[in-house]
Design a protein around this motif. Sequence first.
Motif, mmCIF file in Angstrom:
data_model
loop_
_atom_site.group_PDB
_atom_site.id
_atom_site.type_symbol
_atom_site.label_atom_id
_atom_site.label_comp_id
_atom_site.label_asym_id
_atom_site.label_seq_id
_atom_site.Cartn_x
_atom_site.Cartn_y
_atom_site.Cartn_z
ATOM 1 N N UNK A 156 -2.951 10.012 13.806
ATOM 2 C CA UNK A 156 -2.592 9.944 15.225
ATOM 3 C C UNK A 156 -3.451 10.883 16.072
ATOM 4 N N UNK A 157 -3.895 11.966 15.469
ATOM 5 C CA UNK A 157 -4.682 12.944 16.210
ATOM 6 C C UNK A 157 -6.033 12.405 16.657
ATOM 7 N N UNK A 158 -6.540 11.375 15.966
ATOM 8 C CA UNK A 158 -7.857 10.831 16.321
ATOM 9 C C UNK A 158 -7.778 9.470 17.012
ATOM 10 N N UNK A 159 -6.660 8.779 16.884
ATOM 11 C CA UNK A 159 -6.533 7.454 17.513
ATOM 12 C C UNK A 159 -5.888 7.598 18.885
ATOM 13 N N UNK A 160 -6.578 8.242 19.775
ATOM 14 C CA UNK A 160 -6.039 8.594 21.078
ATOM 15 C C UNK A 160 -5.848 7.401 22.012
ATOM 16 N N UNK A 161 -6.471 6.259 21.699
ATOM 17 C CA UNK A 161 -6.384 5.106 22.595
ATOM 18 C C UNK A 161 -5.290 4.115 22.211
ATOM 19 N N UNK A 162 -4.597 4.347 21.099
ATOM 20 C CA UNK A 162 -3.585 3.396 20.637
ATOM 21 C C UNK A 162 -2.424 3.321 21.620
ATOM 22 N N UNK A 163 -2.136 2.112 22.082
ATOM 23 C CA UNK A 163 -1.037 1.876 23.008
ATOM 24 C C UNK A 163 0.131 1.148 22.341
ATOM 25 N N UNK A 164 -0.161 0.420 21.255
ATOM 26 C CA UNK A 164 0.871 -0.337 20.545
ATOM 27 C C UNK A 164 0.790 -0.015 19.067
ATOM 28 N N UNK A 165 1.919 0.419 18.491
ATOM 29 C CA UNK A 165 1.971 0.770 17.070
ATOM 30 C C UNK A 165 3.181 0.098 16.433
ATOM 31 N N UNK A 166 2.927 -0.673 15.384
ATOM 32 C CA UNK A 166 3.987 -1.338 14.633
ATOM 33 C C UNK A 166 4.005 -0.794 13.215
ATOM 34 N N UNK B 38 4.043 -1.898 4.713
ATOM 35 C CA UNK B 38 2.938 -1.540 3.815
ATOM 36 C C UNK B 38 3.306 -0.395 2.867
ATOM 37 N N UNK B 39 4.574 -0.037 2.813
ATOM 38 C CA UNK B 39 5.001 0.957 1.839
ATOM 39 C C UNK B 39 4.907 2.404 2.287
ATOM 40 N N UNK B 40 4.808 2.653 3.589
ATOM 41 C CA UNK B 40 4.834 4.031 4.078
ATOM 42 C C UNK B 40 6.213 4.625 3.781
ATOM 43 N N UNK B 41 6.248 5.846 3.244
ATOM 44 C CA UNK B 41 7.537 6.418 2.867
ATOM 45 C C UNK B 41 7.710 7.869 3.308
ATOM 46 N N UNK B 42 6.811 8.367 4.175
ATOM 47 C CA UNK B 42 6.935 9.728 4.687
ATOM 48 C C UNK B 42 5.977 9.866 5.862
ATOM 49 N N UNK B 43 5.856 11.100 6.370
ATOM 50 C CA UNK B 43 4.895 11.334 7.449
ATOM 51 C C UNK B 43 3.536 11.794 6.933
ATOM 52 N N UNK B 44 3.301 11.683 5.628
ATOM 53 C CA UNK B 44 2.037 12.103 5.025
ATOM 54 C C UNK B 44 0.861 11.370 5.660
ATOM 55 N N UNK B 45 -0.115 12.122 6.149
ATOM 56 C CA UNK B 45 -1.360 11.627 6.765
ATOM 57 C C UNK B 45 -1.146 11.008 8.146
ATOM 58 N N UNK C 258 0.833 -1.185 0.000
ATOM 59 C CA UNK C 258 0.000 0.000 0.000
ATOM 60 C C UNK C 258 0.880 1.251 0.000
ATOM 61 N N UNK C 259 0.327 2.397 0.363
ATOM 62 C CA UNK C 259 1.071 3.645 0.487
ATOM 63 C C UNK C 259 0.466 4.448 1.639
ATOM 64 N N UNK C 260 0.983 5.629 1.863
ATOM 65 C CA UNK C 260 0.435 6.511 2.901
ATOM 66 C C UNK C 260 -1.027 6.872 2.649
ATOM 67 N N UNK C 261 -1.493 6.714 1.416
ATOM 68 C CA UNK C 261 -2.867 7.085 1.085
ATOM 69 C C UNK C 261 -3.901 6.201 1.777
ATOM 70 N N UNK D 216 13.036 7.176 5.644
ATOM 71 C CA UNK D 216 14.096 7.868 4.903
ATOM 72 C C UNK D 216 14.369 9.290 5.421
ATOM 73 N N UNK D 217 14.777 9.383 6.667
ATOM 74 C CA UNK D 217 15.187 10.653 7.272
ATOM 75 C C UNK D 217 14.003 11.577 7.587
ATOM 76 N N UNK D 218 12.767 11.072 7.500
ATOM 77 C CA UNK D 218 11.587 11.863 7.861
ATOM 78 C C UNK D 218 11.526 12.061 9.376
ATOM 79 N N UNK D 219 11.083 13.223 9.817
ATOM 80 C CA UNK D 219 10.861 13.465 11.247
ATOM 81 C C UNK D 219 9.572 12.760 11.659
ATOM 82 N N UNK D 220 9.682 11.457 11.868
ATOM 83 C CA UNK D 220 8.497 10.649 12.143
ATOM 84 C C UNK D 220 8.021 10.790 13.585
ATOM 85 N N UNK D 221 8.932 11.156 14.492
ATOM 86 C CA UNK D 221 8.575 11.221 15.910
ATOM 87 C C UNK D 221 7.568 12.329 16.207
#
Length: 355
Positions: free
Chosen positions: A215-225, A203-210, A181-184, A232-237
């Motif tokens: 994350x702004x709506x999934x406030x209950x997520x405790x585990x993320x893989x 799944x083919x994520x390649x940036x912080x797009x979307x 897939x992609x970020x879409x 690729x050097x994206x500020x993912x944090x």
Amino acid sequence: MKSVFLLFFVLVEVICCEGCWKQERETLMSLNSRLGNGLSSWVDNTDCCQWVGVECNTTTGRIAKITLQSYIGPPWHLNYSDFLIFKDLKILDLSSTRLSNCTRVAQGLKNLEVINLGSNNNLDNATTILSCLDGLSSLKSLSLSGNLFDTTSSQIFQIVLEKLSSKLLHLEVLDIGYNNLTNEILPSLRGFRSLKELHMPGIGLDSDLHIQGLCAVLKNVEILDISYNNFNDTDIASPLSELSSLKKLNLQGSEITQRSIHNISKLRSLEILDLAENNLNLWPRENHGFAWPASLQHLVLRANSLNNNILYSLNGLTRLESLDLSINNLKGSLDICGMSTLTSLKILDFRRIID
């Protein structure tokens, strides 16, 4: 009185057979027959609770889990009416079974909490996927991993996820990993507000797009893989810091650099962080404002070609219990002054190779 006891034992014999319920055993035998008897351990007149792929409720003796993973045969059609007899069924694993379609029943499987539909390449369109999940409103865990969805079918998958999010209101665990897939795909996940675990490795994520919007709506997520993607050097944090409940994060093998995690300290609830197999090799001696989350208990930095400078960044992790620095380029006499505050540390791995 003797006749009452005799009647009781006769009823028990009718209902149960060698430790499992007779009707449930007969239903499994019928299902196996339709599948070409591919499940060799499912033998008549034996305790079905001991069969491979079957687990029973220890209190009621009824079947609570069915796994058909070992099935090898032609594509098949699942009719949920076959499973209505299993009143205590909570887990149904249909992964890697060449499942091609499903027929729901009006009553639904009201007690089913976990279903695994992963690695079924024949579930390749919205209609078939939705047919296998219709009427399962009590689901808490769903896996659709490894079904070979790709960029050409991603729009179909988006439709599926959007429709499911309005039906599976109690879903806590979702795995869509190892689909091309992609970020879409990320906006279609925003409706799963009850999620506590989200697995999206490879799944083919390649940036912080979307990612920030999700994350702004999934406030209950405790585990993320989100391992084995390519940030690729994206500020993912920074976008991940929106996950205020996040306790476990897997970023293994995702082209992470120090820039990618410069703001990782914003994840204030994070306890477990896996950064193995990334590009952290150019770690500077000075931290330049970088800090690990103070809440960390387990940190994996394996196989990053890290040099000795990494040790200076570890100061202050008083809750850290395990640290994996194996398969790196730590050399010579190690200055461990920066580790003197690791007062809770129980496991430290400096090995150059894994046994």
